[in-house]
Design a protein around this motif. Structure first.
Motif, PDB file in Angstrom:
ATOM      1  N   LYS A  58      -2.015  -4.819  36.901  1.00 23.91           N
ATOM      2  CA  LYS A  58      -1.345  -4.992  38.180  1.00 23.91           C
ATOM      3  C   LYS A  58      -1.080  -3.617  38.803  1.00 23.91           C
ATOM      4  CE  LYS A  58      -0.873  -9.495  38.114  1.00 23.91           C
ATOM      5  NZ  LYS A  58      -1.593 -10.360  39.081  1.00 23.91           N
ATOM      6  N   ILE A  59      -1.142  -3.573  40.130  1.00 21.99           N
ATOM      7  CA  ILE A  59      -0.896  -2.330  40.866  1.00 21.99           C
ATOM      8  C   ILE A  59       0.476  -2.394  41.521  1.00 21.99           C
ATOM      9  CG2 ILE A  59      -1.616  -0.887  42.810  1.00 21.99           C
ATOM     10  CD1 ILE A  59      -3.511  -0.697  40.446  1.00 21.99           C
ATOM     11  N   LEU A  60       1.300  -1.382  41.277  1.00 22.90           N
ATOM     12  CA  LEU A  60       2.569  -1.208  41.981  1.00 22.90           C
ATOM     13  C   LEU A  60       2.357  -0.127  43.038  1.00 22.90           C
ATOM     14  CD1 LEU A  60       5.683  -1.773  42.191  1.00 22.90           C
ATOM     15  CD2 LEU A  60       5.963   0.218  40.674  1.00 22.90           C
ATOM     16  N   PRO A  61       2.213  -0.491  44.318  1.00 23.87           N
ATOM     17  CA  PRO A  61       1.957   0.515  45.346  1.00 23.87           C
ATOM     18  C   PRO A  61       3.235   1.239  45.754  1.00 23.87           C
ATOM     19  CG  PRO A  61       2.005  -1.669  46.341  1.00 23.87           C
ATOM     20  CD  PRO A  61       2.223  -1.869  44.865  1.00 23.87           C
ATOM     21  N   VAL A  62       3.195   2.548  45.694  1.00 23.41           N
ATOM     22  CA  VAL A  62       4.314   3.382  46.134  1.00 23.41           C
ATOM     23  C   VAL A  62       3.773   4.248  47.266  1.00 23.41           C
ATOM     24  CG1 VAL A  62       6.065   5.055  45.439  1.00 23.41           C
ATOM     25  CG2 VAL A  62       5.215   3.385  43.776  1.00 23.41           C
ATOM     26  N   ALA A  63       3.974   3.775  48.501  1.00 19.47           N
ATOM     27  CA  ALA A  63       3.409   4.457  49.668  1.00 19.47           C
ATOM     28  C   ALA A  63       4.282   5.658  50.032  1.00 19.47           C
ATOM     29  CB  ALA A  63       3.322   3.496  50.848  1.00 19.47           C
ATOM     30  N   VAL A  64       3.653   6.821  50.153  1.00 16.37           N
ATOM     31  CA  VAL A  64       4.399   8.061  50.392  1.00 16.37           C
ATOM     32  C   VAL A  64       3.825   8.784  51.602  1.00 16.37           C
ATOM     33  CG1 VAL A  64       4.903   8.252  47.943  1.00 16.37           C
ATOM     34  CG2 VAL A  64       2.925   9.431  48.868  1.00 16.37           C
ATOM     35  N   PRO A  65       4.620   9.688  52.205  1.00 16.98           N
ATOM     36  CA  PRO A  65       4.155  10.407  53.396  1.00 16.98           C
ATOM     37  C   PRO A  65       2.925  11.257  53.104  1.00 16.98           C
ATOM     38  CG  PRO A  65       6.519  10.639  53.123  1.00 16.98           C
ATOM     39  CD  PRO A  65       6.001  10.030  51.861  1.00 16.98           C
ATOM     40  N   ALA A  66       2.037  11.328  54.067  1.00 17.79           N
ATOM     41  CA  ALA A  66       0.835  12.156  53.959  1.00 17.79           C
ATOM     42  C   ALA A  66       0.873  13.213  55.051  1.00 17.79           C
ATOM     43  CB  ALA A  66      -0.414  11.284  54.061  1.00 17.79           C
ATOM     44  N   ASP A  67      -0.237  13.893  55.258  1.00 21.53           N
ATOM     45  CA  ASP A  67      -0.302  14.960  56.254  1.00 21.53           C
ATOM     46  C   ASP A  67       0.184  14.452  57.604  1.00 21.53           C
ATOM     47  OD1 ASP A  67      -1.351  16.661  54.395  1.00 21.53           O
ATOM     48  OD2 ASP A  67      -3.430  16.293  54.953  1.00 21.53           O
ATOM     49  N   GLY A  68       1.112  15.203  58.208  1.00 24.41           N
ATOM     50  CA  GLY A  68       1.579  14.877  59.545  1.00 24.41           C
ATOM     51  C   GLY A  68       2.678  13.845  59.602  1.00 24.41           C
ATOM     52  N   GLU A  69       3.074  13.280  58.453  1.00 28.63           N
ATOM     53  CA  GLU A  69       4.131  12.277  58.442  1.00 28.63           C
ATOM     54  C   GLU A  69       5.444  12.885  57.969  1.00 28.63           C
ATOM     55  OE1 GLU A  69       1.692   8.133  57.691  1.00 28.63           O
ATOM     56  OE2 GLU A  69       2.458   9.231  55.962  1.00 28.63           O
ATOM     57  N   ASP A  70       6.538  12.343  58.451  1.00 31.19           N
ATOM     58  CA  ASP A  70       7.859  12.856  58.119  1.00 31.19           C
ATOM     59  C   ASP A  70       8.191  12.539  56.667  1.00 31.19           C
ATOM     60  OD1 ASP A  70      10.399  13.808  58.114  1.00 31.19           O
ATOM     61  OD2 ASP A  70      11.243  12.230  59.385  1.00 31.19           O
TER      62      ASP A  70
END
Length: 449
Positions: free
Chosen positions: A125-137
């Protein structure tokens, strides 16, 4: 504030190819599976007879993961977005997170699940942890908060195919927390072609991964360094795109990291009683080198201990070893705050933190003597006052005064490197011990589907 950048390189011609893949008929969609050369190199069909990653959760700290992609549907947990506070399983503007998730736990689609991308651990199973990338706060968000979230949500493997610009003490403390909670953290070495790993990959306690091509040769842009632990396929890698039904072909240590995380998931499923360090031990002791490099002194700055061999890692007779295996371990226990000096003293190694002597200096002796005299004077005064006032016992709050004097938490110390291991060989053990990576037939019926 721009905070992270992903560890994947995509050429312009390859990007244009994404549209060709998406618009292709079913026959070409099958080509995506045929193009997954690592599955052939790993002999995935034999691997899946040993383990499919069932019961294991892998956190993907990256872009959002599109849980509706046909190759991932049903395998992605809600997770969390540290960008907008929502869920992490939503389609985003970037493909990277979905691609990494597909290499780990993709299950394909269509009749017999024979189309699309198959992950190396298709039942994980995948637990997605979305984090800021280039240009995002990135305000209010950090590596430490992402890692702690993944650990607390039950992930036993954390995939970090990212390169944060800054690693602070709180981030290092979170990585130590992950190890203390028996979670294996896998990190990409970086795509700069430098003889220096990314800062995150250099942090003690993680498994750092470089990239190799289908011949086992190191990718020219894969960063190298003494802390590199493993390498894995990272050249011409087909993975899922964030847009349902689309696919990408790319190079990078990101993809190599995903394959090591997937292998760790396979191992954690088959050997649930092994610690994170003992899983790393199996990865290291089963790793291989191409025929022309078998004389290297390991760990090598370009290969680490070699490239990952999932089948051998699952089947070889490898003793469990020590709790932390080849991982560098903290001198400070993040759960108790016990300092490295105290821990060393308890084990009989009192000089582990530098020039610590076995005796006290003259200044320390004088200081102790003065302290004894002062305490004795205080006691005499207290006794005299008690006799005059008829009171008994120490002053309010004890001799330390109200509340007493506490010790501040000790900072995390350096880590200890365990012994080196060497185990050459191809990506998987082949009958007769022949070299190279012959392509077995691609899987047509993945396990658990």
């Amino acid at each position: 504030m721009s905070f992270t950048r992903t560890l994947r390189a995509v050429g312009g011609a390859v990007t244009a190819g994404v549209l060709l893949f998406a618009a292709a008929p079913t026959a070409l969609a099958d080509q995506n599976r045929d193009d997954q050369w690592p599955l052939k190199a790993f002999d995935a069909q034999s691997v899946w007879k040993q383990s499919t990653g069932k019961g294991v959760t892998v956190a993907v700290i990256d872009d959002p993961v599109n849980g509706d992609h046909p190759d991932l549907k049903g395998s992605v947990l809600p997770g969390k977005s540290f960008v907008d506070g929502g869920r992490g399983d939503q389609k985003g503007m970037r493909d990277h997170g979905t691609g990494m998730a597909s290499l780990i736990a993709g299950h394909g689609h269509g009749p017999g699940s024979s189309d699309g991308v198959m992950g190396l651990a298709p039942d994980a199973k995948i637990l997605p942890v979305a984090v800021p990338a280039d240009g995002e706060d990135a305000s209010g968000s950090s590596v430490g908060s992402w890692v702690r979230y993944a650990v607390d949500q039950g992930a036993s493997v954390i995939n970090m195919s990212i390169n944060p610009y800054y690693i602070g003490e709180d981030d290092k403390s979170a990585l130590a927390y992950a190890l203390q909670k028996n979670v294996l953290v896998v990190v990409g070495a970086g795509n700069d072609g430098q003889s220096k790993l990314s800062e995150l990959a250099s942090t003690p306690g993680v498994v750092s991964v470089g990239a190799v091509d289908k011949t086992g040769k190191v990718w020219s842009k894969s960063n190298s360094g003494s802390q590199l632990m493993l390498s894995a396929p990272g050249v011409e890698i087909t993975s899922a795109s964030a847009t349902a039904g689309q696919y990408r072909l790319a190079d990078g240590t990101s993809d190599a990291t995903a394959y090591v995380s997937a292998t760790a998931a396979l191992l954690r499923s088959k050997f649930p009683d092994l610690t994170a360090g003992q899983i790393a031990n199996r990865l290291v002791k089963s790793a291989g080198l191409p025929p022309g490099e078998k004389g290297l002194k390991l760990p090598d700055p370009h290969y680490g201990y070699g490239f990952v061999q999932p089948l051998k890692a699952l089947t070889a007779d490898i003793p469990a070893g020590s709790k932390n295996g080849p991982l560098k371990t903290p001198k400070t226990d993040p759960a108790t705050g016990t300092s490295g000096a105290n821990a060393a003293g308890a084990s009989g190694n009192g000089k582990e933190q530098g020039d610590q002597g076995s005796g006290l200096g003259m200044g320390a002796i004088v200081g102790i003597a003065v302290g004894v005299l002062v305490v004795a004077g205080i006691i005499v005064i207290v006794i005299v006052r008690q006799k005059k006032n008829g009171r008994h016992g120490p002053p309010p709050g004890g001799f330390g005064g109200p509340g007493g004097a506490g010790l501040p938490p000790q900072p995390s110390g350096p880590y200890q490197q365990q012994g080196a291991y060497q185990q050459p060989g191809p990506y998987h053990q082949q009958p007769g011990g022949s070299a190279g990576f012959p392509p077995p037939a691609p899987p047509t019926q993945p396990p658990g589907q």
